[in-house]
Design a protein around this motif. Structure first.
Motif, PDB file in Angstrom:
ATOM      1  N   LEU A 189       0.811  -1.220   0.000  1.00  0.00           N
ATOM      2  CA  LEU A 189       0.000   0.000   0.000  1.00  0.00           C
ATOM      3  C   LEU A 189       0.843   1.268   0.000  1.00  0.00           C
ATOM      4  CD1 LEU A 189      -2.848  -1.065   2.441  1.00  0.00           C
ATOM      5  CD2 LEU A 189      -2.943  -0.901  -0.050  1.00  0.00           C
ATOM      6  N   SER A 190       1.983   1.249   0.678  1.00  0.00           N
ATOM      7  CA  SER A 190       2.786   2.476   0.761  1.00  0.00           C
ATOM      8  C   SER A 190       3.594   2.735  -0.506  1.00  0.00           C
ATOM      9  CB  SER A 190       3.726   2.426   1.964  1.00  0.00           C
ATOM     10  OG  SER A 190       4.667   1.377   1.805  1.00  0.00           O
ATOM     11  N   ASN A 191       3.935   1.698  -1.252  1.00  0.00           N
ATOM     12  CA  ASN A 191       4.748   1.877  -2.456  1.00  0.00           C
ATOM     13  C   ASN A 191       3.943   1.810  -3.746  1.00  0.00           C
ATOM     14  OD1 ASN A 191       7.177   2.102  -1.020  1.00  0.00           O
ATOM     15  ND2 ASN A 191       7.320  -0.120  -0.851  1.00  0.00           N
ATOM     16  N   GLY A 192       2.657   1.576  -3.653  1.00  0.00           N
ATOM     17  CA  GLY A 192       1.840   1.460  -4.855  1.00  0.00           C
ATOM     18  C   GLY A 192       1.192   2.787  -5.246  1.00  0.00           C
ATOM     19  N   THR A 193       0.576   2.757  -6.382  1.00  0.00           N
ATOM     20  CA  THR A 193      -0.144   3.919  -6.893  1.00  0.00           C
ATOM     21  C   THR A 193      -1.492   4.012  -6.191  1.00  0.00           C
ATOM     22  OG1 THR A 193       0.899   3.443  -9.016  1.00  0.00           O
ATOM     23  CG2 THR A 193      -0.913   5.008  -9.022  1.00  0.00           C
ATOM     24  N   ARG A 194      -1.969   5.216  -5.973  1.00  0.00           N
ATOM     25  CA  ARG A 194      -3.280   5.422  -5.337  1.00  0.00           C
ATOM     26  C   ARG A 194      -4.369   4.795  -6.207  1.00  0.00           C
ATOM     27  NH1 ARG A 194      -2.705   6.956  -0.308  1.00  0.00           N
ATOM     28  NH2 ARG A 194      -1.177   8.583  -0.022  1.00  0.00           N
ATOM     29  N   LEU A 195      -5.344   4.131  -5.546  1.00  0.00           N
ATOM     30  CA  LEU A 195      -6.385   3.422  -6.280  1.00  0.00           C
ATOM     31  C   LEU A 195      -7.305   4.384  -7.039  1.00  0.00           C
ATOM     32  CD1 LEU A 195      -7.297   0.621  -3.740  1.00  0.00           C
ATOM     33  CD2 LEU A 195      -5.864   0.475  -5.765  1.00  0.00           C
ATOM     34  N   ALA A 196      -7.524   5.587  -6.505  1.00  0.00           N
ATOM     35  CA  ALA A 196      -8.362   6.574  -7.216  1.00  0.00           C
ATOM     36  C   ALA A 196      -7.696   6.979  -8.530  1.00  0.00           C
ATOM     37  CB  ALA A 196      -8.593   7.795  -6.337  1.00  0.00           C
ATOM     38  N   PHE A 197      -6.368   7.099  -8.532  1.00  0.00           N
ATOM     39  CA  PHE A 197      -5.641   7.431  -9.752  1.00  0.00           C
ATOM     40  C   PHE A 197      -5.727   6.282 -10.752  1.00  0.00           C
ATOM     41  CE2 PHE A 197      -1.704   7.240 -12.223  1.00  0.00           C
ATOM     42  CZ  PHE A 197      -1.794   8.442 -12.905  1.00  0.00           C
ATOM     43  N   VAL A 198      -5.598   5.035 -10.267  1.00  0.00           N
ATOM     44  CA  VAL A 198      -5.664   3.876 -11.154  1.00  0.00           C
ATOM     45  C   VAL A 198      -7.053   3.762 -11.768  1.00  0.00           C
ATOM     46  CG1 VAL A 198      -5.534   1.351 -11.225  1.00  0.00           C
ATOM     47  CG2 VAL A 198      -3.854   2.644  -9.925  1.00  0.00           C
ATOM     48  N   GLN A 199      -8.077   4.078 -11.010  1.00  0.00           N
ATOM     49  CA  GLN A 199      -9.445   3.957 -11.512  1.00  0.00           C
ATOM     50  C   GLN A 199      -9.708   4.944 -12.646  1.00  0.00           C
ATOM     51  OE1 GLN A 199     -12.403   4.392  -8.459  1.00  0.00           O
ATOM     52  NE2 GLN A 199     -13.959   3.300  -9.639  1.00  0.00           N
TER      53      GLN A 199
END
Length: 191
Positions: free
Chosen positions: A104-114
């Protein structure tokens, strides 16, 4: 057959399969009061319990008498097994937490991915599916062991069912990730 430890009415039966010490079985002649007095004087090792008055308990189990060394070995073995179980559970929880935090800390934000392009959403869903596969693999291997078994008893105390606790844990870990994949694949139109 089992083992009786303790003295007098406080004796408890220990199943022979749970006793790694394999205590010495004494014949009826060796369990006589005369043989007990001879042993207690040091002829063949001290006894740690009172002399027996019968060769079988009321539950039909044979009587075995544990020496102090055998009792110590039995207690140490049980303590080692309990310590190993606690260490395995703690390690599993800790490393699962570390893996989740790193993801979660190193990944892309889910709102951005959506809101991203279809290719980025497909890539993220493939990563989530990979996590689901790894979780399922781990928990299915864990189900093969007896560590996660929870024995459910009926009203009479008989063992009715054994629950593999890893199975519902697998569902808790994988189902939300599969549902998240559906939301991410839907794009920005899904809230």
């Amino acid at each position: 057959q089992g083992v009786l430890s303790g003295r007098g009415p406080c004796m408890r039966a220990i199943p022979a399969s749970a006793n790694p010490c394999r205590p010495q079985v004494r014949s009826p002649a060796e369990n006589s009061p005369r043989a007990y007095r001879r042993r207690s004087r040091g002829a063949s090792g001290p006894m740690t319990s009172a002399p027996p008055t019968a060769n079988a308990t009321d539950s039909g189990q044979a009587r075995y008498w544990l020496t102090e060394d055998e009792k110590t070995k039995l207690v140490e073995t049980q303590a080692y097994e309990q310590g190993s179980l606690v260490a395995q559970i703690f390690s599993g929880i800790f490393f699962t937490g570390v893996a989740g935090w790193l993801t979660l800390s190193n990944g892309t934000r889910l709102a951005f991915v959506q809101r991203a392009a279809l290719e980025k959403r497909l890539t993220t869903c493939c990563f989530l599916s990979t996590y689901v596969a790894f979780f399922s693999c781990f928990f299915n291997y864990f189900q093969l062991t007896a560590v996660d078994d929870l024995v459910l008893t009926g009203p009479g105390g008989e063992k009715n069912y054994t629950l593999d606790l890893a199975r519902p844990c697998e569902w808790i870990m994988t189902c939300p990730l599969m549902q998240l994949s559906l939301v991410l694949m839907g794009g920005a139109k899904i809230p």
